[in-house]
Write an enzyme that holds these catalytic residues in place. Sequence first.
Site, PDB file in Angstrom:
ATOM      1  N   GLY A 167      -0.812   6.116   5.417  1.00 60.47           N
ATOM      2  CA  GLY A 167       0.121   5.460   4.492  1.00 60.47           C
ATOM      3  C   GLY A 167      -0.094   5.880   3.044  1.00 60.47           C
ATOM      4  O   GLY A 167      -0.912   6.760   2.743  1.00 60.47           O
ATOM      5  N   CYS A 204      -2.259  -5.082  -7.013  1.00 57.93           N
ATOM      6  CA  CYS A 204      -2.216  -3.997  -8.012  1.00 57.93           C
ATOM      7  C   CYS A 204      -1.478  -4.406  -9.287  1.00 57.93           C
ATOM      8  O   CYS A 204      -1.684  -3.807 -10.347  1.00 57.93           O
ATOM      9  CB  CYS A 204      -1.568  -2.756  -7.402  1.00 57.93           C
ATOM     10  SG  CYS A 204      -0.031  -3.101  -6.543  1.00 57.93           S
ATOM     11  N   GLN A 214       7.104  -2.620 -12.041  1.00 57.91           N
ATOM     12  CA  GLN A 214       6.236  -2.058 -11.017  1.00 57.91           C
ATOM     13  C   GLN A 214       6.865  -0.854 -10.301  1.00 57.91           C
ATOM     14  O   GLN A 214       8.036  -0.875  -9.925  1.00 57.91           O
ATOM     15  CB  GLN A 214       5.860  -3.153 -10.013  1.00 57.91           C
ATOM     16  CG  GLN A 214       5.121  -4.294 -10.698  1.00 57.91           C
ATOM     17  CD  GLN A 214       4.588  -5.354  -9.759  1.00 57.91           C
ATOM     18  OE1 GLN A 214       4.447  -6.494 -10.172  1.00 57.91           O
ATOM     19  NE2 GLN A 214       4.270  -5.009  -8.519  1.00 57.91           N
ATOM     20  N   GLY A 219       4.269   1.207  -5.072  1.00 53.81           N
ATOM     21  CA  GLY A 219       3.626  -0.073  -4.757  1.00 53.81           C
ATOM     22  C   GLY A 219       4.169  -0.697  -3.488  1.00 53.81           C
ATOM     23  O   GLY A 219       3.545  -1.585  -2.910  1.00 53.81           O
ATOM     24  N   GLU A 270       4.796 -11.499  -4.980  1.00 53.49           N
ATOM     25  CA  GLU A 270       4.010 -10.874  -6.056  1.00 53.49           C
ATOM     26  C   GLU A 270       3.730 -11.832  -7.222  1.00 53.49           C
ATOM     27  O   GLU A 270       2.652 -11.801  -7.808  1.00 53.49           O
ATOM     28  CB  GLU A 270       4.780  -9.648  -6.552  1.00 53.49           C
ATOM     29  CG  GLU A 270       3.906  -8.553  -7.100  1.00 53.49           C
ATOM     30  CD  GLU A 270       3.315  -7.630  -6.046  1.00 53.49           C
ATOM     31  OE1 GLU A 270       3.235  -8.025  -4.864  1.00 53.49           O
ATOM     32  OE2 GLU A 270       2.916  -6.520  -6.418  1.00 53.49           O
ATOM     33  N   LYS A 322       0.952 -14.217  -6.296  1.00 53.10           N
ATOM     34  CA  LYS A 322      -0.348 -13.525  -6.312  1.00 53.10           C
ATOM     35  C   LYS A 322      -0.812 -13.314  -7.745  1.00 53.10           C
ATOM     36  O   LYS A 322      -1.983 -13.514  -8.080  1.00 53.10           O
ATOM     37  CB  LYS A 322      -0.241 -12.165  -5.606  1.00 53.10           C
ATOM     38  CG  LYS A 322      -0.046 -12.263  -4.105  1.00 53.10           C
ATOM     39  CD  LYS A 322       0.168 -10.877  -3.518  1.00 53.10           C
ATOM     40  CE  LYS A 322       0.620 -10.929  -2.078  1.00 53.10           C
ATOM     41  NZ  LYS A 322       1.125  -9.648  -1.592  1.00 53.10           N
ATOM     42  N   HIS A 353       2.046   0.775 -12.816  1.00 52.43           N
ATOM     43  CA  HIS A 353       2.612  -0.546 -13.085  1.00 52.43           C
ATOM     44  C   HIS A 353       2.393  -0.889 -14.561  1.00 52.43           C
ATOM     45  O   HIS A 353       1.261  -0.836 -15.059  1.00 52.43           O
ATOM     46  CB  HIS A 353       1.921  -1.620 -12.239  1.00 52.43           C
ATOM     47  CG  HIS A 353       2.243  -1.568 -10.773  1.00 52.43           C
ATOM     48  ND1 HIS A 353       3.223  -0.768 -10.224  1.00 52.43           N
ATOM     49  CD2 HIS A 353       1.701  -2.256  -9.730  1.00 52.43           C
ATOM     50  CE1 HIS A 353       3.272  -0.970  -8.907  1.00 52.43           C
ATOM     51  NE2 HIS A 353       2.355  -1.857  -8.590  1.00 52.43           N
ATOM     52  N   ASN A 380      -1.065   2.228 -10.057  1.00 52.04           N
ATOM     53  CA  ASN A 380      -1.150   1.240  -8.967  1.00 52.04           C
ATOM     54  C   ASN A 380      -1.819   1.753  -7.705  1.00 52.04           C
ATOM     55  O   ASN A 380      -2.583   1.022  -7.075  1.00 52.04           O
ATOM     56  CB  ASN A 380       0.240   0.698  -8.630  1.00 52.04           C
ATOM     57  CG  ASN A 380       1.232   1.777  -8.293  1.00 52.04           C
ATOM     58  OD1 ASN A 380       1.509   2.634  -9.128  1.00 52.04           O
ATOM     59  ND2 ASN A 380       1.766   1.760  -7.095  1.00 52.04           N
ATOM     60  N   THR A 381      -1.574   3.010  -7.309  1.00 51.46           N
ATOM     61  CA  THR A 381      -2.190   3.446  -6.051  1.00 51.46           C
ATOM     62  C   THR A 381      -3.612   3.976  -6.260  1.00 51.46           C
ATOM     63  O   THR A 381      -4.351   4.133  -5.296  1.00 51.46           O
ATOM     64  CB  THR A 381      -1.342   4.523  -5.328  1.00 51.46           C
ATOM     65  OG1 THR A 381      -1.112   5.594  -6.230  1.00 51.46           O
ATOM     66  CG2 THR A 381      -0.028   3.959  -4.838  1.00 51.46           C
TER      67      THR A 381
HETATM   68  N1  NAP Z   1       0.982   0.828  -2.461  1.00 57.02           N
HETATM   69  C1  NAP Z   1       0.237   0.210  -3.386  1.00 57.02           C
HETATM   70  O1  NAP Z   1       0.341   0.485  -4.608  1.00 57.02           O
HETATM   71  C2  NAP Z   1      -0.750  -0.858  -2.992  1.00 57.02           C
HETATM   72  C3  NAP Z   1      -1.589  -1.351  -3.973  1.00 57.02           C
HETATM   73  C4  NAP Z   1      -2.548  -2.316  -3.641  1.00 57.02           C
HETATM   74  C5  NAP Z   1      -2.646  -2.774  -2.339  1.00 57.02           C
HETATM   75  N2  NAP Z   1      -1.801  -2.291  -1.389  1.00 57.02           N
HETATM   76  C6  NAP Z   1      -1.988  -2.773  -0.008  1.00 57.02           C
HETATM   77  O2  NAP Z   1      -2.554  -1.691   0.737  1.00 57.02           O
HETATM   78  C7  NAP Z   1      -2.108  -1.731   2.106  1.00 57.02           C
HETATM   79  C8  NAP Z   1      -1.426  -0.404   2.460  1.00 57.02           C
HETATM   80  O3  NAP Z   1      -0.278  -0.264   1.647  1.00 57.02           O
HETATM   81  P1  NAP Z   1       0.594   1.083   1.663  1.00 57.02           P
HETATM   82  O4  NAP Z   1       1.444   0.979   0.468  1.00 57.02           O
HETATM   83  O5  NAP Z   1      -0.295   2.261   1.835  1.00 57.02           O
HETATM   84  O6  NAP Z   1       1.457   0.896   3.027  1.00 57.02           O
HETATM   85  P2  NAP Z   1       2.156   2.029   3.938  1.00 57.02           P
HETATM   86  O7  NAP Z   1       2.446   3.238   3.146  1.00 57.02           O
HETATM   87  O8  NAP Z   1       3.261   1.338   4.633  1.00 57.02           O
HETATM   88  O9  NAP Z   1       1.008   2.400   5.024  1.00 57.02           O
HETATM   89  C9  NAP Z   1       0.652   1.496   6.041  1.00 57.02           C
HETATM   90  C10 NAP Z   1      -0.480   2.022   6.920  1.00 57.02           C
HETATM   91  O10 NAP Z   1      -0.784   1.015   7.911  1.00 57.02           O
HETATM   92  C11 NAP Z   1      -0.645   1.582   9.222  1.00 57.02           C
HETATM   93  N3  NAP Z   1      -0.085   0.587  10.147  1.00 57.02           N
HETATM   94  C12 NAP Z   1       1.158   0.027  10.123  1.00 57.02           C
HETATM   95  N4  NAP Z   1       1.320  -0.812  11.173  1.00 57.02           N
HETATM   96  C13 NAP Z   1       0.158  -0.781  11.870  1.00 57.02           C
HETATM   97  C14 NAP Z   1      -0.296  -1.412  13.052  1.00 57.02           C
HETATM   98  N5  NAP Z   1       0.478  -2.249  13.749  1.00 57.02           N
HETATM   99  N6  NAP Z   1      -1.544  -1.148  13.500  1.00 57.02           N
HETATM  100  C15 NAP Z   1      -2.363  -0.315  12.815  1.00 57.02           C
HETATM  101  N7  NAP Z   1      -1.979   0.344  11.682  1.00 57.02           N
HETATM  102  C16 NAP Z   1      -0.742   0.099  11.208  1.00 57.02           C
HETATM  103  C17 NAP Z   1       0.322   2.743   9.052  1.00 57.02           C
HETATM  104  O11 NAP Z   1       0.141   3.670  10.110  1.00 57.02           O
HETATM  105  P3  NAP Z   1       1.347   4.656  10.609  1.00 57.02           P
HETATM  106  O12 NAP Z   1       1.491   5.707   9.555  1.00 57.02           O
HETATM  107  O13 NAP Z   1       0.838   5.184  11.877  1.00 57.02           O
HETATM  108  O14 NAP Z   1       2.576   3.795  10.737  1.00 57.02           O
HETATM  109  C18 NAP Z   1      -0.117   3.289   7.685  1.00 57.02           C
HETATM  110  O15 NAP Z   1      -1.265   4.086   7.837  1.00 57.02           O
HETATM  111  C19 NAP Z   1      -1.156  -2.938   2.192  1.00 57.02           C
HETATM  112  O16 NAP Z   1      -1.872  -4.038   2.688  1.00 57.02           O
HETATM  113  C20 NAP Z   1      -0.721  -3.156   0.747  1.00 57.02           C
HETATM  114  O17 NAP Z   1      -0.360  -4.493   0.485  1.00 57.02           O
HETATM  115  C21 NAP Z   1      -0.864  -1.334  -1.681  1.00 57.02           C
END
Ligand code: NAP
Length: 367
Positions: A13, A162, A190, A194, A216, A219, A257, A344-345
């Site tokens: 992801g 974030c 944002q 994110g 958000e 939080k 952000h 953010n990331t």
């Molecule tokens: N993006 C940001 O800026 C940010 C900042 C702080 C915190 N976060 C948090 O970080 C986490 C990841 O966010 P993201 O933005 O990277 O999300 P994302 O791009 O949607 O990636 C999600 C990941 O989770 C996996 N996944 C989804 N469903 C699953 C399941 N049923 N079983 C096991 N793995 C599963 C996906 O695998 P596949 O590729 O195989 O589907 C992918 O590797 C979230 O909890 C989010 O709230 C994000």
Amino acid sequence: MAKISVGVLGATGMVGQNYIALLNDHPWFEVRYVAASPRSAGKKYKDAVAGRWQLAKTYAPPVGEIMVEDANDVSRAVAAFKRGDCSFVFSALEMGKDETRALEEAYAAAGIPVVSNASAHRWTPDVPMLIAEVNHQHADIIPTQQKARGWNRGFIVVKPNCSIQSYMAPVHALAKAGYTAERIIVSTLQAVSGAGYPGVPSLDMIDNIVPYIGGEEEKSEKEPLKIFGTIENGVFQNAALPKISAHCNRVPVTDGHTACVSLEFGAKKPSSMEEIIKIWTTYRSLPQELDLPMAPKQPIIYREENDRPQPRKDRDTDKAMAVVIGRLRPCNVFDIRFTALSHNTVRGAAGGGILSAELLKHKGYLG
Ligand SMILES: NC(=O)c1ccc[n+]([C@@H]2O[C@H](COP(=O)([O-])OP(=O)(O)OC[C@H]3O[C@@H](n4cnc5c(N)ncnc54)[C@H](OP(=O)(O)O)[C@@H]3O)[C@@H](O)[C@H]2O)c1
């Protein structure tokens, strides 16, 4: 020194990709285990991310050859731990909150520490929510957490949302100098990253702003109170202040952000804007001798230009780990107002998680 082997859950992801890229050439950690959903499991990492890799920087070739495991199958990580390939995991999973909570606990119970970006455990009373510079002493709850749950080697620590990263360090710096914030009104702008990948549909984002991001604002208003809280009787007690009112907006920016902050102090107020800028730019909260690889040299940068910070120009400052502030001026309603930016990331997710893990290694909890 032999590197510590790490696993990344959710490695395919948006946040997971950032972990993989940031851990290329990390002096202490080496990615040797990757896991994601059953959709990606069984593929080589390079095939699982083909066509969806989002970053300019690529992954190390050996990581591309690792077989992606199903993150739901903890026994695979335990087997990797036994052969020396997964000493702890970064969790960047995006799945249901209850499932994430149970899964992260299963890793910890199986002896695999979890440094998580997911929100599932942010309100678990004995789980620290770390911003390394702001509340590194909260990691001291780990032995209590392990004892209460009968976990030997495993534990859980989390990162906060974030959206609050850009103003937590500035507020903490002022509090350290004796100027406690009592009330804050913040509007965030944002970035689309994110929301993960593929995230918000392009037709909702081009030529547009979306004035709502589910969950958000709640939080943003609550998490700072745990971060500024104390450990009492083995659990966190929230701070009573600052009282925060947040407006969170999604804007058509890829990364970074921005937060527009108005802040009111208690009875003790800084004497001038110059004094505040000096407090921010000299803020050093982590002991210098730690020399953690991911830590920014100067955690808060102040830009004097009246049109900064800007996401495209400032988000990558000091490995994208520094908070960049500008436009500090008196507020007509509260005491001061300013604009703050953080990536953010990176700072808000993978980079912040790696910095937490470096701190935990230094404190002897990882290795
Ligand atoms: N993006 C940001 O800026 C940010 C900042 C702080 C915190 N976060 C948090 O970080 C986490 C990841 O966010 P993201 O933005 O990277 O999300 P994302 O791009 O949607 O990636 C999600 C990941 O989770 C996996 N996944 C989804 N469903 C699953 C399941 N049923 N079983 C096991 N793995 C599963 C996906 O695998 P596949 O590729 O195989 O589907 C992918 O590797 C979230 O909890 C989010 O709230 C994000």
